[in-house]
Design a protein around this motif. Structure first.
Motif, PDB file in Angstrom:
ATOM      1  N   LEU A  99     -11.792  -6.505 -10.607  1.00  0.00           N
ATOM      2  CA  LEU A  99     -10.583  -6.549  -9.796  1.00  0.00           C
ATOM      3  C   LEU A  99     -10.020  -5.135  -9.699  1.00  0.00           C
ATOM      4  O   LEU A  99      -9.677  -4.535 -10.704  1.00  0.00           O
ATOM      5  CB  LEU A  99      -9.550  -7.496 -10.414  1.00  0.00           C
ATOM      6  N   PRO A 100      -9.895  -4.594  -8.486  1.00  0.00           N
ATOM      7  CA  PRO A 100      -9.527  -3.201  -8.326  1.00  0.00           C
ATOM      8  C   PRO A 100      -8.141  -2.827  -8.833  1.00  0.00           C
ATOM      9  O   PRO A 100      -7.860  -1.676  -9.058  1.00  0.00           O
ATOM     10  CB  PRO A 100      -9.588  -2.981  -6.819  1.00  0.00           C
ATOM     11  N   PHE A 101      -7.252  -3.782  -9.040  1.00  0.00           N
ATOM     12  CA  PHE A 101      -5.892  -3.445  -9.439  1.00  0.00           C
ATOM     13  C   PHE A 101      -5.641  -3.671 -10.926  1.00  0.00           C
ATOM     14  O   PHE A 101      -4.513  -3.685 -11.370  1.00  0.00           O
ATOM     15  CB  PHE A 101      -4.870  -4.228  -8.614  1.00  0.00           C
ATOM     16  N   VAL A 128      -2.445  -8.308  -0.192  1.00  0.00           N
ATOM     17  CA  VAL A 128      -3.420  -8.213  -1.281  1.00  0.00           C
ATOM     18  C   VAL A 128      -4.612  -9.122  -0.995  1.00  0.00           C
ATOM     19  O   VAL A 128      -5.773  -8.715  -1.145  1.00  0.00           O
ATOM     20  CB  VAL A 128      -2.780  -8.569  -2.650  1.00  0.00           C
ATOM     21  N   HIS A 129      -4.350 -10.337  -0.583  1.00  0.00           N
ATOM     22  CA  HIS A 129      -5.434 -11.278  -0.312  1.00  0.00           C
ATOM     23  C   HIS A 129      -6.359 -10.741   0.782  1.00  0.00           C
ATOM     24  O   HIS A 129      -7.585 -10.727   0.622  1.00  0.00           O
ATOM     25  CB  HIS A 129      -4.874 -12.643   0.086  1.00  0.00           C
ATOM     26  N   TYR A 131      -6.735  -7.675   1.856  1.00  0.00           N
ATOM     27  CA  TYR A 131      -7.359  -6.396   1.521  1.00  0.00           C
ATOM     28  C   TYR A 131      -8.437  -6.548   0.448  1.00  0.00           C
ATOM     29  O   TYR A 131      -9.560  -6.075   0.618  1.00  0.00           O
ATOM     30  CB  TYR A 131      -6.289  -5.405   1.060  1.00  0.00           C
ATOM     31  N   TYR A 132      -8.103  -7.206  -0.649  1.00  0.00           N
ATOM     32  CA  TYR A 132      -9.030  -7.263  -1.777  1.00  0.00           C
ATOM     33  C   TYR A 132     -10.013  -8.430  -1.720  1.00  0.00           C
ATOM     34  O   TYR A 132     -11.159  -8.295  -2.137  1.00  0.00           O
ATOM     35  CB  TYR A 132      -8.270  -7.308  -3.105  1.00  0.00           C
ATOM     36  N   PHE A 133      -9.573  -9.569  -1.241  1.00  0.00           N
ATOM     37  CA  PHE A 133     -10.440 -10.744  -1.278  1.00  0.00           C
ATOM     38  C   PHE A 133     -11.192 -10.961   0.033  1.00  0.00           C
ATOM     39  O   PHE A 133     -12.324 -11.427   0.017  1.00  0.00           O
ATOM     40  CB  PHE A 133      -9.635 -11.982  -1.666  1.00  0.00           C
ATOM     41  N   GLU A 135     -11.477  -8.327   2.248  1.00  0.00           N
ATOM     42  CA  GLU A 135     -11.999  -6.984   2.491  1.00  0.00           C
ATOM     43  C   GLU A 135     -11.737  -6.469   3.907  1.00  0.00           C
ATOM     44  O   GLU A 135     -12.571  -5.822   4.522  1.00  0.00           O
ATOM     45  CB  GLU A 135     -13.488  -6.921   2.147  1.00  0.00           C
ATOM     46  N   LEU A 156       0.888  -3.199  -0.295  1.00  0.00           N
ATOM     47  CA  LEU A 156      -0.205  -3.097  -1.275  1.00  0.00           C
ATOM     48  C   LEU A 156       0.215  -2.269  -2.485  1.00  0.00           C
ATOM     49  O   LEU A 156      -0.067  -2.651  -3.627  1.00  0.00           O
ATOM     50  CB  LEU A 156      -1.453  -2.493  -0.617  1.00  0.00           C
ATOM     51  N   ARG A 160       0.411  -3.851  -6.195  1.00  0.00           N
ATOM     52  CA  ARG A 160      -0.387  -3.333  -7.320  1.00  0.00           C
ATOM     53  C   ARG A 160       0.504  -3.036  -8.520  1.00  0.00           C
ATOM     54  O   ARG A 160       0.159  -3.362  -9.658  1.00  0.00           O
ATOM     55  CB  ARG A 160      -1.169  -2.093  -6.897  1.00  0.00           C
TER      56      ARG A 160
END
Length: 172
Positions: A99-101, A128-129, A131-133, A135, A156, A160
């Protein structure tokens, strides 16, 4: 029948993006039952759409935008109602370094990430969803959320910081 009125292959759309729509709906609503209802509404709207899409990415972006709108409608209908976190999510260890954060302490569970995400304000949680999940790049998220890219970056950044505090990582 003109190409702009070609029927949409609903089964293919559900197979390709059904899980994505459900995850985003859950991210916005924090309720599995509401997320399932939202997902049904989104695909019903897809069935009712007369105009064909230019490409698969256009359809996916349309589905995500409609998901956000339907989730906002459902949330507005439930305004003031407190939601408990669902009991049907099993606490399974998730490596923090994936997990990047988060920092690399291996004490994080899927449940604690979901609880921390649920504690975020709605716009931060959505950013967040996506961006990270999912992509998505920031420009695409900005278009989906009808925000400026700088606003998405702010969401974001703040998310974070909040997640690091909630999960117990170090912010830096």
């Amino acid at each position: 029948m003109s190409p702009k009125e070609a029927p949409i292959d609903l089964e293919r759309a559900v197979a390709l993006w059904g899980d994505t729509v459900l995850r985003l709906a859950f991210c916005k609503s924090n309720s599995l039952a509401d997320a399932e209802d939202i997902t049904q509404m989104v695909f019903l709207k897809l069935c009712q759409r007369k105009q064909a899409f230019g490409c698969d990415e256009h359809m996916k972006a349309w589905l995500l935008r409609v998901t956000l709108t339907c989730a906002s409608d459902v949330n507005r209908a439930h305004q003031g109602r407190h939601r408990a976190f669902p009991d049907d999510i099993e606490a399974v260890p998730v490596p923090r370094d994936t997990l990047p954060f988060c920092d690399s302490e291996p004490i994080l569970t899927e449940l604690s990430v979901a609880e921390a995400m649920a504690a975020l304000p709605e716009k931060q949680r959505t950013a967040v969803h996506l961006y990270y999940f999912e992509e998505y790049p920031i420009k695409s998220i900005a278009a989906i959320m009808s925000e400026k890219p700088s606003t998405v970056r702010s969401h974001l950044h703040r998310a974070r910081g909040s997640l690091n505090t909630l999960i117990g990582g170090t912010h830096g």
